[in-house]
Design a protein around this motif. Structure first.
Motif, PDB file in Angstrom:
ATOM      1  N   TYR A  60      47.199  44.124  -6.943  1.00 18.28           N
ATOM      2  CA  TYR A  60      48.658  44.166  -6.927  1.00 18.28           C
ATOM      3  C   TYR A  60      49.190  45.344  -7.746  1.00 18.28           C
ATOM      4  O   TYR A  60      48.539  45.821  -8.677  1.00 18.28           O
ATOM      5  N   ALA A  61      50.397  45.714  -7.424  1.00 15.64           N
ATOM      6  CA  ALA A  61      51.049  46.792  -8.170  1.00 15.64           C
ATOM      7  C   ALA A  61      51.180  46.403  -9.633  1.00 15.64           C
ATOM      8  O   ALA A  61      50.975  47.220 -10.532  1.00 15.64           O
ATOM      9  N   GLN A  62      51.537  45.155  -9.861  1.00 12.43           N
ATOM     10  CA  GLN A  62      51.613  44.635 -11.223  1.00 12.43           C
ATOM     11  C   GLN A  62      50.775  43.367 -11.286  1.00 12.43           C
ATOM     12  O   GLN A  62      51.071  42.395 -10.596  1.00 12.43           O
ATOM     13  N   PRO A  63      49.724  43.352 -12.079  1.00 17.94           N
ATOM     14  CA  PRO A  63      48.901  42.153 -12.186  1.00 17.94           C
ATOM     15  C   PRO A  63      49.745  40.934 -12.507  1.00 17.94           C
ATOM     16  O   PRO A  63      50.588  40.978 -13.410  1.00 17.94           O
ATOM     17  N   GLY A  64      49.518  39.872 -11.763  1.00 20.36           N
ATOM     18  CA  GLY A  64      50.270  38.652 -12.010  1.00 20.36           C
ATOM     19  C   GLY A  64      51.583  38.565 -11.245  1.00 20.36           C
ATOM     20  O   GLY A  64      52.176  37.488 -11.188  1.00 20.36           O
ATOM     21  N   VAL A  65      52.019  39.675 -10.670  1.00 27.23           N
ATOM     22  CA  VAL A  65      53.241  39.648  -9.870  1.00 27.23           C
ATOM     23  C   VAL A  65      52.817  39.701  -8.412  1.00 27.23           C
ATOM     24  O   VAL A  65      52.500  40.779  -7.888  1.00 27.23           O
ATOM     25  N   GLU A  66      52.809  38.569  -7.777  1.00 25.30           N
ATOM     26  CA  GLU A  66      52.247  38.469  -6.431  1.00 25.30           C
ATOM     27  C   GLU A  66      53.330  38.189  -5.414  1.00 25.30           C
ATOM     28  O   GLU A  66      53.279  37.205  -4.683  1.00 25.30           O
ATOM     29  N   ARG A  67      54.281  39.055  -5.359  1.00 24.88           N
ATOM     30  CA  ARG A  67      55.402  38.846  -4.442  1.00 24.88           C
ATOM     31  C   ARG A  67      55.018  39.139  -2.994  1.00 24.88           C
ATOM     32  O   ARG A  67      55.597  38.583  -2.066  1.00 24.88           O
ATOM     33  N   PHE A  68      54.087  40.050  -2.821  1.00 23.71           N
ATOM     34  CA  PHE A  68      53.623  40.410  -1.481  1.00 23.71           C
ATOM     35  C   PHE A  68      52.263  39.770  -1.228  1.00 23.71           C
ATOM     36  O   PHE A  68      51.471  39.564  -2.141  1.00 23.71           O
ATOM     37  N   VAL A  69      52.005  39.496   0.041  1.00 26.17           N
ATOM     38  CA  VAL A  69      50.723  38.942   0.476  1.00 26.17           C
ATOM     39  C   VAL A  69      50.131  39.887   1.500  1.00 26.17           C
ATOM     40  O   VAL A  69      50.829  40.340   2.420  1.00 26.17           O
ATOM     41  N   VAL A  70      48.859  40.179   1.341  1.00 26.06           N
ATOM     42  CA  VAL A  70      48.165  41.070   2.266  1.00 26.06           C
ATOM     43  C   VAL A  70      46.976  40.332   2.869  1.00 26.06           C
ATOM     44  O   VAL A  70      46.336  39.505   2.202  1.00 26.06           O
TER      45      VAL A  70
END
Length: 123
Positions: A60-70
């Motif tokens: 993720y762009a920011q660890p722990g910030v999982e707003r997007f799913v791939v």
């Protein structure tokens, strides 16, 4: 040399869900770490999310910030990007990219790029 083509962008509303697809051709898709980047108008291209060759490990762009799913389907040569509840600041051109470096967020680590798909979030 492979080719990447994004699809699924367009004009969306605040709060809508987003689903983008990336179709790969001309190479062995499972050889590559894949990622999504985006470029907001007037700003530099930025990393959004990446996924390992096997599809089991995102970063993720920011660890722990999982707003997007791939996710990816190596048999079909496709990768998707999803998020719920779009915000106006998500308006950008979204690019898929392929490279060899797991975990990298650097543009220089990715060797092949799609042409991008515009996402515009209207309030």
């Amino acid at each position: 040399q492979g080719q990447l083509v994004e699809s699924g962008g367009g004009l969306l509303q605040v709060g809508d869900a987003l689903r983008l697809s990336c179709q790969a051709s001309g190479g062995t898709f499972s050889d590559y770490e894949m990622a999504w980047f985006r470029q907001i108008a007037g700003k530099e291209r930025e990393f959004v999310i990446g996924i390992s060759r096997g599809g089991s490990q995102p970063w993720y762009a920011q660890p722990g910030v999982e707003r997007f799913v791939v996710s990816r389907d190596n048999a079909k040569g496709t990768m998707t990007l999803q998020t719920n509840s779009l915000k106006p600041e998500d308006s950008a051109v979204y690019y898929c990219a392929a490279g060899y470096t797991f975990g990298s967020k650097l543009i220089s680590s990715f060797k092949w790029w799609g042409q991008g798909t515009q996402v515009t979030v209207s309030s």
